[in-house]
Design a protein around this motif. Structure first.
Motif, PDB file in Angstrom:
ATOM      1  N   LEU A  10       0.822  -1.216   0.000  1.00  0.00           N
ATOM      2  CA  LEU A  10       0.000   0.000   0.000  1.00  0.00           C
ATOM      3  C   LEU A  10       0.850   1.258   0.000  1.00  0.00           C
ATOM      4  N   GLN A  13       2.295   1.646  -3.498  1.00  0.00           N
ATOM      5  CA  GLN A  13       1.243   2.092  -4.397  1.00  0.00           C
ATOM      6  C   GLN A  13       0.990   3.591  -4.238  1.00  0.00           C
ATOM      7  N   PHE A  14       0.969   4.052  -2.998  1.00  0.00           N
ATOM      8  CA  PHE A  14       0.739   5.471  -2.743  1.00  0.00           C
ATOM      9  C   PHE A  14       1.857   6.328  -3.337  1.00  0.00           C
ATOM     10  N   LYS A  15       3.104   5.912  -3.128  1.00  0.00           N
ATOM     11  CA  LYS A  15       4.244   6.665  -3.657  1.00  0.00           C
ATOM     12  C   LYS A  15       4.192   6.768  -5.175  1.00  0.00           C
ATOM     13  N   THR A  17       1.613   6.460  -7.131  1.00  0.00           N
ATOM     14  CA  THR A  17       0.426   7.176  -7.593  1.00  0.00           C
ATOM     15  C   THR A  17       0.608   8.686  -7.530  1.00  0.00           C
ATOM     16  N   ILE A  18       1.280   9.180  -6.499  1.00  0.00           N
ATOM     17  CA  ILE A  18       1.403  10.636  -6.334  1.00  0.00           C
ATOM     18  C   ILE A  18       2.581  11.225  -7.107  1.00  0.00           C
TER      19      ILE A  18
END
Length: 272
Positions: A10, A13-15, A17-18
């Protein structure tokens, strides 16, 4: 996916995505490889993370190509569509088997180095550079970050796939090294028999096992496969991507063994 892997997945994925697309590709060395992968409808919503992880490498390939069935042309999520550009494109086929991730680029670019990977993983930033580095040291071999040894009993019977030893040790017989696609595999030009393109045959003998089909094709061509020695980092699974997986049948039901028996019998392959 193991429970302990979920927070790591997670966070990654966050890294990804941004991070802006320009930041992913800016000021990087290019290497002469094409990265190719295929995906299925159930993973259309997450495969952009795999693409982003490849764009986020410390080197850039000539191109990343994602192969989808032609029926999906109007169903591409915006997060995936927006990534298309100089380094990434989507191409379409009239069949859905995972073999297309290598069969199709070999057909179009027979002279190119092709790196294949899976659509449910996020790859570490030095994944591609280290794979290419291993190729430069072994230019005539297929190089893979994850392998197993195709294993037989003392009497010559093929053992269940679960007993094919993984990369914890090198195969005693170099012909027995089987590249596993999830970790990333590099194929130099001209390392396969021309039968690699025979769709009717691979759907007959190994419909759910592209790794095994490609292994057979390299053996027919006299090409060896090797385990890389410079990359012990595992790719990070994308959370929620395993609802549909070939592992459920190929490993748990020992279908890999069945399909390798079909291939080895048909082509008279001996790796023991």
């Amino acid at each position: 996916m193991k429970v302990k892997e979920i927070p790591i997945s997670l966070f990654e994925q966050f890294k990804l995505t941004i991070t802006s697309q320009n930041s992913l590709v800016r000021d990087k060395k290019h290497i002469p490889v094409i990265v190719s992968l295929a995906s299925i409808p159930s993973r259309l919503g997450i495969v952009h993370l795999t693409i982003r992880s490849i764009l986020n490498q410390d080197v850039l390939p000539e191109k990343i190509v994602l192969w989808l069935h032609k029926d999906l042309q109007t169903d591409i999520p915006k997060k995936l569509e927006d990534l298309q550009g100089d380094f990434f494109e989507i191409r379409y086929t009239d069949y859905s088997s995972s073999h297309r991730k290598l069969v199709e680029p070999l057909r179009i670019h027979p002279e190119k180095i092709i790196v294949t990977c899976d659509d449910d993983m996020m790859y570490q930033t030095d994944w591609l550079s280290k794979l290419y580095e291993s190729h430069l040291k072994n230019p005539n071999c297929v190089m893979a970050n994850q392998t197993r040894c195709i294993s037989h009993s003392k009497s010559g019977d093929l053992l269940p796939y679960s007993l094919w030893e993984s990369k914890s040790r090198k195969c005693e017989n170099p012909k027995a090294t089987l590249p596993i696609g999830a970790g990333g595999t590099l194929y130099p030009p001209w390392v396969m028999d021309d039968k690699v393109f025979d769709r009717e045959l691979f759907m007959q003998l190994a419909p759910k096992a592209d790794d095994l089909w490609f292994k057979a094709m390299t053996l027919l061509n006299g090409t060896l496969s090797k385990q890389t020695e410079n990359n012990d980092k595992e790719p990070i699974p994308i959370w929620g991507s395993q609802k549909t997986s070939l592992k459920k049948t190929n490993i748990k039901e020992d279908k890999n063994r069945t399909q390798w028996l079909a291939l080895s019998d048909y082509f008279q392959l001996k790796v023991y």
